[in-house]
Motif scaffolding. Structure first.
Motif, PDB file in Angstrom:
ATOM      1  N   THR A 149      11.103  53.302  49.063  1.00 53.50           N
ATOM      2  CA  THR A 149      11.381  52.004  49.667  1.00 53.50           C
ATOM      3  C   THR A 149      12.595  52.222  50.537  1.00 53.50           C
ATOM      4  O   THR A 149      13.618  52.699  50.049  1.00 53.50           O
ATOM      5  CB  THR A 149      11.704  50.965  48.583  1.00 53.50           C
ATOM      6  OG1 THR A 149      10.714  51.029  47.590  1.00 53.50           O
ATOM      7  CG2 THR A 149      11.733  49.589  49.175  1.00 53.50           C
ATOM      8  N   LEU A 170      15.074  51.060  54.233  1.00 51.55           N
ATOM      9  CA  LEU A 170      15.448  50.009  55.174  1.00 51.55           C
ATOM     10  C   LEU A 170      15.170  50.483  56.598  1.00 51.55           C
ATOM     11  O   LEU A 170      15.594  51.567  56.981  1.00 51.55           O
ATOM     12  CB  LEU A 170      16.945  49.718  55.039  1.00 51.55           C
ATOM     13  CG  LEU A 170      17.348  48.958  53.790  1.00 51.55           C
ATOM     14  CD1 LEU A 170      18.835  49.029  53.584  1.00 51.55           C
ATOM     15  CD2 LEU A 170      16.926  47.517  53.900  1.00 51.55           C
ATOM     16  N   MET A 222      12.494  45.842  55.105  1.00 49.65           N
ATOM     17  CA  MET A 222      12.482  46.768  53.978  1.00 49.65           C
ATOM     18  C   MET A 222      11.028  47.131  53.735  1.00 49.65           C
ATOM     19  O   MET A 222      10.202  46.267  53.501  1.00 49.65           O
ATOM     20  CB  MET A 222      13.083  46.109  52.733  1.00 49.65           C
ATOM     21  CG  MET A 222      13.520  47.118  51.703  1.00 49.65           C
ATOM     22  SD  MET A 222      13.988  46.424  50.136  1.00 49.65           S
ATOM     23  CE  MET A 222      15.359  45.432  50.559  1.00 49.65           C
ATOM     24  N   PHE A 230       6.443  52.382  50.718  1.00 43.27           N
ATOM     25  CA  PHE A 230       5.196  53.105  50.954  1.00 43.27           C
ATOM     26  C   PHE A 230       5.006  54.159  49.879  1.00 43.27           C
ATOM     27  O   PHE A 230       5.951  54.622  49.248  1.00 43.27           O
ATOM     28  CB  PHE A 230       5.158  53.723  52.354  1.00 43.27           C
ATOM     29  CG  PHE A 230       6.047  54.920  52.542  1.00 43.27           C
ATOM     30  CD1 PHE A 230       7.379  54.753  52.820  1.00 43.27           C
ATOM     31  CD2 PHE A 230       5.537  56.209  52.454  1.00 43.27           C
ATOM     32  CE1 PHE A 230       8.204  55.850  53.000  1.00 43.27           C
ATOM     33  CE2 PHE A 230       6.357  57.304  52.634  1.00 43.27           C
ATOM     34  CZ  PHE A 230       7.696  57.122  52.909  1.00 43.27           C
ATOM     35  N   GLN A 281       1.574  49.894  38.763  1.00 37.48           N
ATOM     36  CA  GLN A 281       2.768  49.113  38.443  1.00 37.48           C
ATOM     37  C   GLN A 281       3.735  49.093  39.610  1.00 37.48           C
ATOM     38  O   GLN A 281       4.348  48.066  39.907  1.00 37.48           O
ATOM     39  CB  GLN A 281       3.487  49.745  37.244  1.00 37.48           C
ATOM     40  CG  GLN A 281       3.166  49.102  35.941  1.00 37.48           C
ATOM     41  CD  GLN A 281       4.065  49.603  34.846  1.00 37.48           C
ATOM     42  OE1 GLN A 281       4.591  50.707  34.914  1.00 37.48           O
ATOM     43  NE2 GLN A 281       4.229  48.808  33.832  1.00 37.48           N
ATOM     44  N   ARG A 310       4.970  45.865  41.565  1.00 30.99           N
ATOM     45  CA  ARG A 310       6.398  45.603  41.679  1.00 30.99           C
ATOM     46  C   ARG A 310       6.787  45.341  43.118  1.00 30.99           C
ATOM     47  O   ARG A 310       7.591  44.459  43.408  1.00 30.99           O
ATOM     48  CB  ARG A 310       7.160  46.807  41.130  1.00 30.99           C
ATOM     49  CG  ARG A 310       8.638  46.602  41.028  1.00 30.99           C
ATOM     50  CD  ARG A 310       9.321  47.851  40.551  1.00 30.99           C
ATOM     51  NE  ARG A 310       9.213  48.917  41.508  1.00 30.99           N
ATOM     52  CZ  ARG A 310       9.229  50.205  41.201  1.00 30.99           C
ATOM     53  NH1 ARG A 310       9.325  50.579  39.949  1.00 30.99           N
ATOM     54  NH2 ARG A 310       9.142  51.125  42.122  1.00 30.99           N
ATOM     55  N   GLU A 333       5.768  41.825  43.997  1.00 32.98           N
ATOM     56  CA  GLU A 333       6.669  40.843  43.387  1.00 32.98           C
ATOM     57  C   GLU A 333       7.992  40.815  44.132  1.00 32.98           C
ATOM     58  O   GLU A 333       8.564  39.739  44.357  1.00 32.98           O
ATOM     59  CB  GLU A 333       6.875  41.201  41.911  1.00 32.98           C
ATOM     60  CG  GLU A 333       7.477  40.095  41.082  1.00 32.98           C
ATOM     61  CD  GLU A 333       8.979  40.202  41.008  1.00 32.98           C
ATOM     62  OE1 GLU A 333       9.502  41.295  41.280  1.00 32.98           O
ATOM     63  OE2 GLU A 333       9.632  39.194  40.704  1.00 32.98           O
ATOM     64  N   ALA A 334       8.472  41.985  44.549  1.00 37.55           N
ATOM     65  CA  ALA A 334       9.740  42.039  45.282  1.00 37.55           C
ATOM     66  C   ALA A 334       9.613  41.292  46.598  1.00 37.55           C
ATOM     67  O   ALA A 334      10.517  40.558  46.999  1.00 37.55           O
ATOM     68  CB  ALA A 334      10.133  43.491  45.535  1.00 37.55           C
ATOM     69  N   ASP A 372       7.553  38.770  47.254  1.00 40.31           N
ATOM     70  CA  ASP A 372       7.524  37.328  46.989  1.00 40.31           C
ATOM     71  C   ASP A 372       8.896  36.809  46.618  1.00 40.31           C
ATOM     72  O   ASP A 372       9.295  35.711  47.018  1.00 40.31           O
ATOM     73  CB  ASP A 372       6.538  37.025  45.853  1.00 40.31           C
ATOM     74  CG  ASP A 372       5.113  37.275  46.275  1.00 40.31           C
ATOM     75  OD1 ASP A 372       4.259  37.453  45.387  1.00 40.31           O
ATOM     76  OD2 ASP A 372       4.859  37.285  47.494  1.00 40.31           O
ATOM     77  N   ARG A 373       9.650  37.595  45.863  1.00 44.60           N
ATOM     78  CA  ARG A 373      10.973  37.168  45.443  1.00 44.60           C
ATOM     79  C   ARG A 373      11.903  37.044  46.641  1.00 44.60           C
ATOM     80  O   ARG A 373      12.654  36.077  46.754  1.00 44.60           O
ATOM     81  CB  ARG A 373      11.532  38.172  44.448  1.00 44.60           C
ATOM     82  CG  ARG A 373      12.890  37.815  43.926  1.00 44.60           C
ATOM     83  CD  ARG A 373      13.322  38.701  42.789  1.00 44.60           C
ATOM     84  NE  ARG A 373      12.642  39.978  42.789  1.00 44.60           N
ATOM     85  CZ  ARG A 373      13.210  41.135  43.097  1.00 44.60           C
ATOM     86  NH1 ARG A 373      14.439  41.172  43.450  1.00 44.60           N
ATOM     87  NH2 ARG A 373      12.517  42.252  43.050  1.00 44.60           N
ATOM     88  N   LEU A 384      11.034  33.918  48.483  1.00 42.10           N
ATOM     89  CA  LEU A 384      11.485  32.728  47.775  1.00 42.10           C
ATOM     90  C   LEU A 384      12.988  32.519  47.929  1.00 42.10           C
ATOM     91  O   LEU A 384      13.449  31.396  48.140  1.00 42.10           O
ATOM     92  CB  LEU A 384      11.126  32.868  46.294  1.00 42.10           C
ATOM     93  CG  LEU A 384      11.377  31.639  45.437  1.00 42.10           C
ATOM     94  CD1 LEU A 384      10.459  30.534  45.858  1.00 42.10           C
ATOM     95  CD2 LEU A 384      11.169  31.968  43.983  1.00 42.10           C
ATOM     96  N   GLU A 385      13.745  33.613  47.845  1.00 39.43           N
ATOM     97  CA  GLU A 385      15.193  33.460  47.980  1.00 39.43           C
ATOM     98  C   GLU A 385      15.564  33.025  49.390  1.00 39.43           C
ATOM     99  O   GLU A 385      16.480  32.224  49.580  1.00 39.43           O
ATOM    100  CB  GLU A 385      15.892  34.770  47.585  1.00 39.43           C
ATOM    101  CG  GLU A 385      15.968  34.917  46.072  1.00 39.43           C
ATOM    102  CD  GLU A 385      16.446  36.279  45.612  1.00 39.43           C
ATOM    103  OE1 GLU A 385      16.851  37.086  46.462  1.00 39.43           O
ATOM    104  OE2 GLU A 385      16.395  36.526  44.395  1.00 39.43           O
ATOM    105  N   ASN A 440      13.667  31.143  51.220  1.00 40.65           N
ATOM    106  CA  ASN A 440      13.308  29.720  51.272  1.00 40.65           C
ATOM    107  C   ASN A 440      14.385  28.847  50.671  1.00 40.65           C
ATOM    108  O   ASN A 440      14.722  27.787  51.198  1.00 40.65           O
ATOM    109  CB  ASN A 440      12.005  29.476  50.492  1.00 40.65           C
ATOM    110  CG  ASN A 440      10.790  29.815  51.318  1.00 40.65           C
ATOM    111  OD1 ASN A 440      10.892  29.992  52.518  1.00 40.65           O
ATOM    112  ND2 ASN A 440       9.643  29.893  50.682  1.00 40.65           N
ATOM    113  N   LEU A 441      14.937  29.285  49.554  1.00 37.62           N
ATOM    114  CA  LEU A 441      15.987  28.516  48.884  1.00 37.62           C
ATOM    115  C   LEU A 441      17.171  28.317  49.823  1.00 37.62           C
ATOM    116  O   LEU A 441      17.681  27.206  49.991  1.00 37.62           O
ATOM    117  CB  LEU A 441      16.422  29.267  47.624  1.00 37.62           C
ATOM    118  CG  LEU A 441      17.483  28.589  46.760  1.00 37.62           C
ATOM    119  CD1 LEU A 441      16.970  27.267  46.253  1.00 37.62           C
ATOM    120  CD2 LEU A 441      17.855  29.475  45.599  1.00 37.62           C
ATOM    121  N   VAL A 460      16.202  25.885  52.628  1.00 35.82           N
ATOM    122  CA  VAL A 460      16.132  24.481  52.210  1.00 35.82           C
ATOM    123  C   VAL A 460      17.531  23.885  52.167  1.00 35.82           C
ATOM    124  O   VAL A 460      17.790  22.813  52.727  1.00 35.82           O
ATOM    125  CB  VAL A 460      15.445  24.376  50.823  1.00 35.82           C
ATOM    126  CG1 VAL A 460      15.779  23.076  50.139  1.00 35.82           C
ATOM    127  CG2 VAL A 460      13.952  24.522  50.968  1.00 35.82           C
TER     128      VAL A 460
END
Lengths: 220, 253
Positions: free
Chosen positions: B40, B42, B123, B126, B179, B183, B186-187, B189-190, B193-194, B196-197, B200
Motif C-alpha cells: 500500500t 502513497l 493511497m 495492490f 483477508q 481489509r 474496509e480501509a 470505506d473508512r 466515511l471520515e 464525510n464526517l 458534514v
C-alpha cells in the motif's frame, strides 16, 4: 580446468548471495517513497531491500553501490517515529507493532553527491514480510529438532494464528467504523436542528427590528 | 609437479567447501519465500509510479489493485510486458483485477498514474500473486535439507498426510490474501466515511454563518439605503421606498 572451477564458484556466489527479490522500483535522488502497512498489534514486520545504481558506461545496473545508503523511517498509527535509521546499500530492517493500525514505512536515499546519481535512477528491490512470513522455518527446525511434517504443522499453526489476529483486528476496526458512522449521523441531526432554530430566531429578530424601525419613523 | 598437484587439490577442496557452504546458506535464503507481494503506497498528485516484477516463464501473474484514499478515488493503471507491449490500460478506475498468462521471460512493468489529478494524493493498495507452471511457487521443495522421518512402512500414509497439509497451507495463504483484500475495501470505506464526517461538520458550520451574515446584511443594507427616502412627505414616494426595501431583487440594483 583450473579457471572453470573458480568461475563456477563465482557464478554460484552471485546466484546464492543475491537472491532475486520479488518487486523493484526506481527512486530519484531526493525522492521519498512511502509504503503503508496496516497490521494488528504484536506483529513482527521484516523489510529487506537491495539497491542497484545505473552505470552509464556499461549501460546496465551495477550489482552493489558501496557508500550509497538508504534512510528508513517508520511511523506508528499515532504518527510517532518508531524507527529512523540509516542502512547501507543492502539492508534489513525489522520492527514489531504495539498498536494496531496503519504503519508508514518511508525510504529515501542518503546520497548527497550528485555524481553518484548522474545516470538518473536508483533501482531498489524491496520485500516486506508480515506476521508468520517473518519466521525462519529452517532455523526453527534446527533449534527444536523438528522433522519435515512437524515443521509443516508448526507453519500451519502460525498461519492460523495470524489469520485469527487479523480477524480480531477487523472486529476492532469495524467497531471504530460504526462509531464514526453514528457520530456522523448525530452531527447531521443536531446541525439541522440548530440551523432551523437559528433560522427561526433570525426571522423573529428581523421582524422585530424592522417593526421597531417603522414605529420610530412613524410609518405604522 | 607433485607440489603443484597437491596445491591444486587443496585449493579445489577449499573451494568445494566454500561452494557447499554457500549452497546451504543459499538454500536457507531461497526457502519458502513466496513470490507474492502486496503493498500500500502513497501516490502524490500529478505523479506516476511504476513497479517491476520479474516473471517466471509460462507462469501466471494476478494483479489486483484498489484505491483506498484520495478525492475521486481513481487512478490510471497500465501493465507493460518485458518487450514494451502495453497489455492492459485502464483509465480512472478505482479497483481492478487482471490475470497475465502465460508469462514471458523478463520484467513486467506495473504503473499507476495520478497525473490527471492536480491536488489530491491517492493511497493505492495492490497485490501480485505469482504462480509457477504447475501450481504455486515453492511447492514440494519448500523445506530442503531436512531429515525426513523414517516411515518406510507408513510411507503411503505419510505421503497422504503431507499432501493434505500442503494443500491446507496453500488454502490458508489464499485466505490471508482474501483477508488482505477485504481489509483494503474496509480501509477505503473508512477513509470515505471520515472524509464525510469532516465535510458534514464543515459545511453545516459554513452554511449557518452564511445564513447569519445574509440576515444581518439584508436588514442593515435595506434599512440604511432607504432611510433617507422615508423622510419625504409624499406618500407615493414612501410606498415606493418601502417596496424597494423589501423586494429582494432591489438589493441587486
Amino acid at each position: 580446468m583450473v579457471l572453470s572451477v573458480p568461475a563456477a564458484a563465482v557464478t554460484l556466489l552471485v546466484v546464492w548471495i543475491y537472491p532475486s527479490y520479488a518487486l523493484y522500483f526506481h527512486i530519484g535522488e531526493t525522492e521519498k517513497k512511502c509504503f503503508i502497512e496496516e497490521i494488528p498489534d504484536e506483529t513482527m514486520v521484516i523489510g529487506k531491500y537491495r539497491t542497484q545504481l545505473w552505470d552509464k558506461q556499461t549501460g546496465s545496473f551495477l550489482p552493489s553501490t558501496p557508500g550509497l545508503g538508504m534512510h528508513v523511517e517508520i511511523k506508528d498509527p499515532d504518527t510517532k517515529i518508531i524507527l529512523s535509521r540509516q542502512y547501507g546499500s543492502d539492508g534489513r530492517f525489522t520492527f514489531t507493532s504495539h498498536t494496531p493500525g496503519e504503519h508508514q514505512i518511508c525510504l529515501h536515499s542518503n546520497s548527497t553527491k550528485m555524481a553518484l546519481f548522474a545516470g538518473g535512477k536508483l533501482r531498489v528491490h524491496l520485500e516486506i514480510q508480515v506476521g508468520e512470513h517473518t519466521n525462519n522455518y529452517p532455523e526453527i527446525a534446527a533449534k527444536d529438532k523438528l522433522t519435515e511434517l512437524q515443521l509443516r504443522v508448526r507453519q500451519l499453526l502460525d498461519q492460523v494464528e495470524q489469520i485469527q489476529k487479523e480477524q480480531n483486528y477487523q472486529r476492532y476496526r469495524e467497531e471504530r467504523f460504526r462509531m464514526t458512522s453514528e457520530s456522523t449521523n448525530q452531527r447531521v441531526l443536531w446541525w439541522s436542528i440548530a440551523q432551523t432554530f437559528i433560522l427561526i430566531v433570525t426571522g423573529i429578530w428581523q421582524m422585530r427590528h424592522l417593526k421597531s424601525f417603522f414605529e420610530a419613523k412613524k410609518l405604522v | 609437479m607433485e607440489a603443484l598437484r597437491v596445491r591444486m587439490s587443496c585449493r579445489g577442496a577449499l573451494l568445494g567447501l566454500a561452494v557447499a557452504f554457500l549452497c546451504s546458506a543459499g538454500s536457507v535464503q531461497s526457502f519458502g519465500q513466496s513470490q507474492d507481494s502486496e503493498f500500500t503506497f502513497l501516490l502524490p498528485a500529478g505523479r506516476s509510479e511504476c513497479f517491476y516484477q520479474t516473471a517466471i516463464k509460462n507462469g501466471t501473474m494476478e494483479v489486483e489493485y484498489q484505491v483506498i484514499a484520495g478525492a475521486g478515488m481513481d487512478v490510471d493503471f497500465t501493465i507493460l510486458s518485458p518487450n514494451g507491449v502495453r497489455l492492459i490500460l485502464e483509465s480512472r478506475r478505482s479497483d481492478g483485477v487482471h490475470v497475465v498468462e502465460p508469462m514471458e521471460e523478463g520484467d513486467y512493468e506495473i504503473c499507476f498514474d495520478n497525473s490527471f489529478s492536480r491536488f489530491s494524493e491517492k493511497m493505492v493498495f495492490f497485490e501480485i500473486i505469482i504462480e509457477g507452471q504447475g501450481g504455486d511457487v515453492g511447492g514440494d521443495d519448500e523445506f530442503p535439507g531436512l531429515e525426513e522421518s523414517d516411515g518406510s512402512l507408513l510411507e503411503y500414509k505419510l505421503d497422504d498426510i503431507r499432501e493434505s497439509m500442503d494443500s491446507l497451507h496453500k488454502r490458508l495463504e489464499r485466505s490471508r490474501q482474501m483477508q488482505t483484500v477485504l481489509r483494503a475495501f474496509e480501509a477505503r470505506d473508512r477513509n470515505l466515511l471520515e472524509d464525510n464526517l469532516w465535510r458534514v461538520s464543515f459545511w453545516s458550520c459554513a452554511s449557518m454563518l452564511v445564513m447569519l451574515c445574509v440576515a444581518f446584511t439584508q436588514v442593515s443594507t435595506s434599512v440604511g439605503t432607504f432611510t433617507p427616502f422615508l423622510s419625504t412627505q409624499c406618500k407615493a414616494e414612501k410606498v415606493f421606498a418601502l417596496f424597494f426595501m423589501f423586494h429582494p431583487l432591489s438589493l441587486l440594483l
